[in-house]
Every structure is written in C-alpha cells, then in structure tokens.
Design a protein around this motif. Sequence first.
Motif, PDB file in Angstrom:
ATOM      1  N   TRP A 244       0.804  -1.225   0.000  1.00  0.00           N
ATOM      2  CA  TRP A 244       0.000   0.000   0.000  1.00  0.00           C
ATOM      3  C   TRP A 244       0.834   1.271   0.000  1.00  0.00           C
ATOM      4  O   TRP A 244       0.293   2.363   0.072  1.00  0.00           O
ATOM      5  N   VAL A 245       2.153   1.125  -0.017  1.00  0.00           N
ATOM      6  CA  VAL A 245       3.034   2.283  -0.173  1.00  0.00           C
ATOM      7  C   VAL A 245       3.923   2.083  -1.396  1.00  0.00           C
ATOM      8  O   VAL A 245       3.861   2.841  -2.367  1.00  0.00           O
ATOM      9  N   LEU A 246       4.772   1.050  -1.359  1.00  0.00           N
ATOM     10  CA  LEU A 246       5.729   0.837  -2.441  1.00  0.00           C
ATOM     11  C   LEU A 246       5.054   0.488  -3.769  1.00  0.00           C
ATOM     12  O   LEU A 246       5.400   1.039  -4.820  1.00  0.00           O
ATOM     13  N   LEU A 247       4.120  -0.447  -3.729  1.00  0.00           N
ATOM     14  CA  LEU A 247       3.535  -0.930  -4.983  1.00  0.00           C
ATOM     15  C   LEU A 247       2.783   0.171  -5.734  1.00  0.00           C
ATOM     16  O   LEU A 247       2.999   0.354  -6.947  1.00  0.00           O
ATOM     17  N   PRO A 248       1.888   0.947  -5.084  1.00  0.00           N
ATOM     18  CA  PRO A 248       1.245   2.049  -5.819  1.00  0.00           C
ATOM     19  C   PRO A 248       2.255   3.069  -6.355  1.00  0.00           C
ATOM     20  O   PRO A 248       2.112   3.561  -7.477  1.00  0.00           O
ATOM     21  N   PHE A 249       3.294   3.377  -5.549  1.00  0.00           N
ATOM     22  CA  PHE A 249       4.291   4.359  -5.981  1.00  0.00           C
ATOM     23  C   PHE A 249       5.086   3.848  -7.178  1.00  0.00           C
ATOM     24  O   PHE A 249       5.260   4.556  -8.175  1.00  0.00           O
ATOM     25  N   LEU A 250       5.574   2.606  -7.092  1.00  0.00           N
ATOM     26  CA  LEU A 250       6.418   2.069  -8.152  1.00  0.00           C
ATOM     27  C   LEU A 250       5.638   1.826  -9.437  1.00  0.00           C
ATOM     28  O   LEU A 250       6.147   2.066 -10.539  1.00  0.00           O
ATOM     29  N   THR A 251       4.415   1.337  -9.321  1.00  0.00           N
ATOM     30  CA  THR A 251       3.617   1.103 -10.529  1.00  0.00           C
ATOM     31  C   THR A 251       3.249   2.424 -11.202  1.00  0.00           C
ATOM     32  O   THR A 251       3.152   2.495 -12.439  1.00  0.00           O
ATOM     33  N   ALA A 252       3.061   3.475 -10.416  1.00  0.00           N
ATOM     34  CA  ALA A 252       2.754   4.776 -10.999  1.00  0.00           C
ATOM     35  C   ALA A 252       3.933   5.308 -11.820  1.00  0.00           C
ATOM     36  O   ALA A 252       3.745   6.019 -12.812  1.00  0.00           O
ATOM     37  N   HIS A 253       5.153   4.960 -11.407  1.00  0.00           N
ATOM     38  CA  HIS A 253       6.343   5.456 -12.090  1.00  0.00           C
ATOM     39  C   HIS A 253       6.911   4.457 -13.103  1.00  0.00           C
ATOM     40  O   HIS A 253       7.878   4.774 -13.794  1.00  0.00           O
ATOM     41  N   HIS A 254       6.320   3.256 -13.160  1.00  0.00           N
ATOM     42  CA  HIS A 254       6.782   2.253 -14.129  1.00  0.00           C
ATOM     43  C   HIS A 254       5.564   1.628 -14.805  1.00  0.00           C
ATOM     44  O   HIS A 254       5.224   0.466 -14.561  1.00  0.00           O
ATOM     45  N   PRO A 255       4.864   2.391 -15.627  1.00  0.00           N
ATOM     46  CA  PRO A 255       3.665   1.833 -16.272  1.00  0.00           C
ATOM     47  C   PRO A 255       4.012   0.666 -17.181  1.00  0.00           C
ATOM     48  O   PRO A 255       5.022   0.671 -17.877  1.00  0.00           O
ATOM     49  N   PRO A 257       2.123  -2.579 -19.773  1.00  0.00           N
ATOM     50  CA  PRO A 257       0.894  -2.999 -20.458  1.00  0.00           C
ATOM     51  C   PRO A 257       0.157  -4.063 -19.652  1.00  0.00           C
ATOM     52  O   PRO A 257       0.743  -4.754 -18.821  1.00  0.00           O
ATOM     53  N   GLY A 258      -1.140  -4.195 -19.901  1.00  0.00           N
ATOM     54  CA  GLY A 258      -1.931  -5.193 -19.200  1.00  0.00           C
ATOM     55  C   GLY A 258      -2.756  -4.569 -18.091  1.00  0.00           C
ATOM     56  O   GLY A 258      -2.645  -3.370 -17.793  1.00  0.00           O
ATOM     57  N   GLY A 259      -3.584  -5.381 -17.453  1.00  0.00           N
ATOM     58  CA  GLY A 259      -4.438  -4.904 -16.385  1.00  0.00           C
ATOM     59  C   GLY A 259      -3.692  -4.697 -15.081  1.00  0.00           C
ATOM     60  O   GLY A 259      -2.476  -4.905 -14.987  1.00  0.00           O
ATOM     61  N   ALA A 260      -4.459  -4.305 -14.053  1.00  0.00           N
ATOM     62  CA  ALA A 260      -3.863  -4.013 -12.750  1.00  0.00           C
ATOM     63  C   ALA A 260      -3.165  -5.233 -12.166  1.00  0.00           C
ATOM     64  O   ALA A 260      -2.110  -5.107 -11.526  1.00  0.00           O
ATOM     65  N   GLU A 261      -3.720  -6.433 -12.381  1.00  0.00           N
ATOM     66  CA  GLU A 261      -3.118  -7.639 -11.805  1.00  0.00           C
ATOM     67  C   GLU A 261      -1.734  -7.896 -12.393  1.00  0.00           C
ATOM     68  O   GLU A 261      -0.756  -8.106 -11.663  1.00  0.00           O
ATOM     69  N   VAL A 262      -1.626  -7.871 -13.721  1.00  0.00           N
ATOM     70  CA  VAL A 262      -0.335  -8.106 -14.368  1.00  0.00           C
ATOM     71  C   VAL A 262       0.652  -7.024 -13.971  1.00  0.00           C
ATOM     72  O   VAL A 262       1.824  -7.291 -13.660  1.00  0.00           O
ATOM     73  N   TRP A 263       0.189  -5.802 -13.953  1.00  0.00           N
ATOM     74  CA  TRP A 263       1.019  -4.648 -13.628  1.00  0.00           C
ATOM     75  C   TRP A 263       1.604  -4.770 -12.222  1.00  0.00           C
ATOM     76  O   TRP A 263       2.816  -4.731 -12.002  1.00  0.00           O
ATOM     77  N   ALA A 264       0.697  -4.947 -11.241  1.00  0.00           N
ATOM     78  CA  ALA A 264       1.128  -4.976  -9.845  1.00  0.00           C
ATOM     79  C   ALA A 264       1.966  -6.211  -9.531  1.00  0.00           C
ATOM     80  O   ALA A 264       2.991  -6.119  -8.842  1.00  0.00           O
ATOM     81  N   SER A 265       1.544  -7.376 -10.024  1.00  0.00           N
ATOM     82  CA  SER A 265       2.283  -8.597  -9.695  1.00  0.00           C
ATOM     83  C   SER A 265       3.672  -8.583 -10.323  1.00  0.00           C
ATOM     84  O   SER A 265       4.642  -9.062  -9.722  1.00  0.00           O
TER      85      SER A 265
END
Length: 661
Positions: A244-255, A257-265
């Motif tokens: 809830w801190v690192l993952l939202p921050f890092l995914t926002a700065h490293h977009p 392709p794919g949905g939220a699951e592929v992106w976050a995992s």
Amino acid sequence: MCDHPLMATLPHPAEPRPAGAAELTVRGILLGGVITLLFTAANVYLGLKVGLTFATSIPAAVISMAVLRYLPGATIWENNIVQTVASAAGTLAAIIFVLPGLVIIGWWHGFPYWTTAAITGTGGILGVMFSVPLRRALVIDTDLPYPEGRAAAEVLRVGSGSREGAEESARGLAVLVWSSLVSAGFALLTQLKLAVAEASVWFRAGAGATGISGGLSFALLGVGHLVGLSVGAAMGLGLVLSWWVLLPFLTAHHPLPGGAEVWASTVFKSDVRFFGAGVIGVAAVWTLLRIAGPVLAGIRSAIAASRARGAGERLALEERDLPIGIVVAGSLAVLFPIAWLLWNVIAGGPLQGSALVLIAGALVFVLVIGLMIAAVCGYMAGLIGASNSPVSGIGILSVLAAGLMLVGLFGRGQDAGTTQALVAYALIVTGVVFGVATISNDNLQDLKTGQLIGATPWKQQVALVIGVVFGALTVPPVLGLLNTAFGFAGTPGAGPNALSAPQAGLIAALAQGVLGGSLNWTMLGWGAVAGVILTAMDEALGRAGRMRLPPLATGIGIYLPMSVILPTTLGSVLGHFYDRWAGNARDPELARRMGVLAATGMIVGESLWGVAFAGVVAATGNDSPLALVGDRFALAALIGGTLVFLALVSLLYRVARRASV
C-alpha cells in the motif's frame, strides 16, 4: 528479541525421566526414514509447483506417536528422535530453491544422482555442525518464541500424557485432534473447490496499481497465534509498506501494459521483493551483531563442556552436546567432498586454469558465510518459525555474495561459455550454503523441542545428521522424476505443464545478473536504507519500553506475498486476544496451553492434508484432481468459504476455552 507468553506455558527444565528410557533407537531412526520418503517427496513437489514448503516436524511427531504408541517401551524422547530425523530430511528439500537453476541455465540436463546428493548432504551436515554451538546462544539463553519447536513439544507431551491417563493431557489431546480435523477438513473443502484457498482483488490506486490478497489457511492462522503480537505486527507493517506504499508508488512510475493484476504482480516480483531482500539483508547483519556475543559465549561454553567431559566430570543432561572437537573436525572433514564437487564443476572447462583460487575462495566463503547464515536463519526460525522464515531471501543474499566474489576474481564481460560456467559455479556454491541455511533454520526448532521435553542434545544432533543423509539420498530421484515428467519453466523446450520453480528461476537470474551487470541494485539499496531506519525504530521502541517491531519480521512482511502475511498477522491478533482472556481465567497457564494446542492443531491438520494431497496430485498428474465444481462456483466458494472459515475459527477457540475450565 521477543517477550512471548508461550514462555510461561512450557516449563523448563523438563521433568526428570526414568533411567534407561528409550531415545536414540534403531526403530526410531527407521521410522523417521520412512516418514522422510513421504515428506521430502511432498515438499520437493510443492516447492517446485508453488514456491512454498512446509515444516515437517509437527506432522512427523503426530505420525510417530500414532505408530510408536502401540510398540512396547515407546517414550516421548524416542518420538522426538523420529520427528527430528523426518524434520531434518523434509526441510532439506528446500534445496530445490537453488539446484533446478542449473537445469534452467542449461548447465545440467538432469540431476546427476551423487553430485546432487553431495551438494545437498554436505551443506546439510555443515548446518548441523554449525547449529551445535548456536544451540546454547539461540535456544538456551534466549527468549525467542520458537513457535513450531514449542508446538511440537506440546504435541509430544500431549501424546505421552494421554497414554499415561493424565486428565489434562487427555483434554489437550482432544483440543489438538479437533483442531487438526477441522483444519484438514477445511483444506479438503478448498481442494474440492467448495471454498477458496486464496482470493485476490487487483485495482488501480491513483496513477498506480495494487491489490488485496488473502488466504483462508488454518496453518498460517495457527503460526500467527504462536509467534505473538510483536512479530505479527512487524509483519503487518511490512505488508502495508510493500502493498500500500511501495507498490502504488512504483507502478505509478513504471507503467506496464496489461491490467492491474499483471502490472502490480510484475512490479512486486521485479522490484518490491528486491526492496524486501535489502531490508532482510540489513536486519540480518544487525541480528548477527546483536547475537555475536551470545554466539561466542556459546562456543566458549561448548569448549568448556568438552574439557569438563574430557576430565571425567559428569555433565547435566542439557549440557551434553556433541563435543566441540568432533564439531570442528566434522566441519573441516566436510570441506574435502565440497572441494571435490567444485573441482568436478571446473575440470575440463574454461575455469580450470583458475581452479586453485576458485576452490580456496569458495571453501572460505562456505565456512564464513555459512556460519553467519546459520546464525541468522536460526534466529529467524526462533522468531517466526521455520515455515515462514524467508530462507529464499537468504538464498538471494548468498547468491549475490557468491556472484560478487566471482566478479572480483574474473570481472565482467567474459565470453558466453565462461559466463555460463561462472553462473553454474555460483549456483553450486550457493547450493552448499543454502543447505546450511535450510538445516540451521529447522534444526534449532528441533533442538528447542528437545530442550523442552528433556531430550539428550548429542543424541538429537546425531539424529539430525542421519536425517540429512536420508534427505540427501531422497531428493535427487524425486527431482529427476519431476524434471522428466514436467520440466521447469524457463528451460528451453519446457511444455505447458512445466513446474514454475520460482525461487530457482529467480536465483539463477540473479547469478546471471550479477555476473552480467544487469542486477536491480537500486531496489536492493533502497531496501537497505529502509532496513537501517526500521532497525533504529525498533531499538527506540525497545528503549522506550514499548512493543517492539523486529526489522527482520518487517522485511519478511515486505518480501513474502500478502496471501501469506495477512492471515499470519490476523492469527497473531487472535492469539493476543485469546491470551488476554486466558490471563483472567481460573488457571491462566492451562488456558494458554490449550490455546497453543488449538493453534498447533491448525498447523498439524493442514500440513498432513498437504502431504496427502501432494501424493494425489503426483499420482494423477492433475492440479485439481478433487474439484467438484468449476469456475462458475467461485463467488459462492469465496463468500460461503469465508463464512465457514470464520465460524470454524470461532468454534476452535471455544473448544480451547471449554477445555481450560
């Protein structure tokens, strides 16, 4: 270290035992060997399939009691030897987190039996030797909770007591059996697909993505109860930081392709876990600094005990470790087969001209890094239990160190053949050190069990060596069978049913990254910075007399998936509230003991079912051989399964409370 209520529930020293009571027996060793075949095979398969293994000491203790109670002269100490042998061998299966990497990179095309057994066995025996002086520092002179070691002691005591007709032991056995049956029954429901074992929801979080993932696991809930609120809260803090801190921050700065699951995992595996490994690395170094004094004192105490024994002095039972001279000689003797292994890797290849330097450097590396890792893994096992201890994280740090050692000797930019040979060499050295890590991670749990029931330390240490030999002989054919039947993801030509072998693939990639210069050092570095901050915060909390948040547990919370951490944290909260109730009961110690047995049963039931189900999967070649319904039932399985799970948890704690009255 942790101040844990379990310290009050299991008295020490243990009650004296009758002279001549059976302990290290041939039938006990043979029974442990038979159980080894089952548990090691199950752990190898499950570890390669999903990247997780389970501690085998408690299921082994249950099976041992079920068999030995019908044989004449069986004792609690003989049961302890059986679970010690089986536990050491089953834990050694974690070598699968390294060795399949040699197949993935194309260095091996199968698993040569004696080479695989030697890598596994030499590291394991070194782990046993290193754990002898550590027993005094981390088992006797410590307040670490050792959840599985204490739970195994409870299982053995209840089994022994019920045989003797003790009323409290009979009630405790009933709690243990009920909890085990409920845990196994619910695990069966998840395999029938009538309840979900794990559920995840992925979603956008601002410009980034994250998710919520939880598992309905009685075993993880029971482990949470046993580790206590301090460790559980630290793991929960790690969960918050990672998801809830690192993952939202890092995914926002490293977009991606794919949905939220592929992106976050994807970002979790490629970045967040390296951040967690950095935290674990700093916490591990700090742990080493903190326990250096007790470890040295333990070594001095072991030397003094050996001298006293040599002078004819009769030592107390708890002082009778393997003599320190045998420990030192045994450790040095193991270096010879390790040197042969390393020569076998180098001979005839591009590294042969540097064989002397490579082998000498690796032997020093194995001794120094192995002893450090043994201490850290023993501490982690005492802190959160062997099942949840992130040994693969230690493997990551080990392969990084081995790779850097080779970079220092050879530099980067070698040709493809030389680079592959260097990667293979790093993996084999890591495999030996990993054997040290896995065994020390488990052995101290077993030695804690032995301390609590009054076992003879040297006999248990001999049983640990025997267990390592059993495991080393069992692992290679199982690995070979699975490689032939399924193969491993990432191997050229791997089919759709290839086993994922996630840790082995990651560690192989790390070795290639270090030697090729493409490793994610940035996240490791930031994780190290966070580790320093978390360590300072924990020390400040300790000085202020507040509940501590061990940084190692926080790093574990960052590194492991939420589906593992969340139920463990919730279990620690449930255990805290149960212990608060127990403190006001008529007999607080009895009430806490019944809570421990309920939590132990949660681990026992699911673990035994895991062994049985692994056999079914291996026999059928089907990942879901028991499924009664399809994906259309998923929502009902989620809602209904969660309600059933909560109702059963409430039922088990009520059973424990009634048994305390």
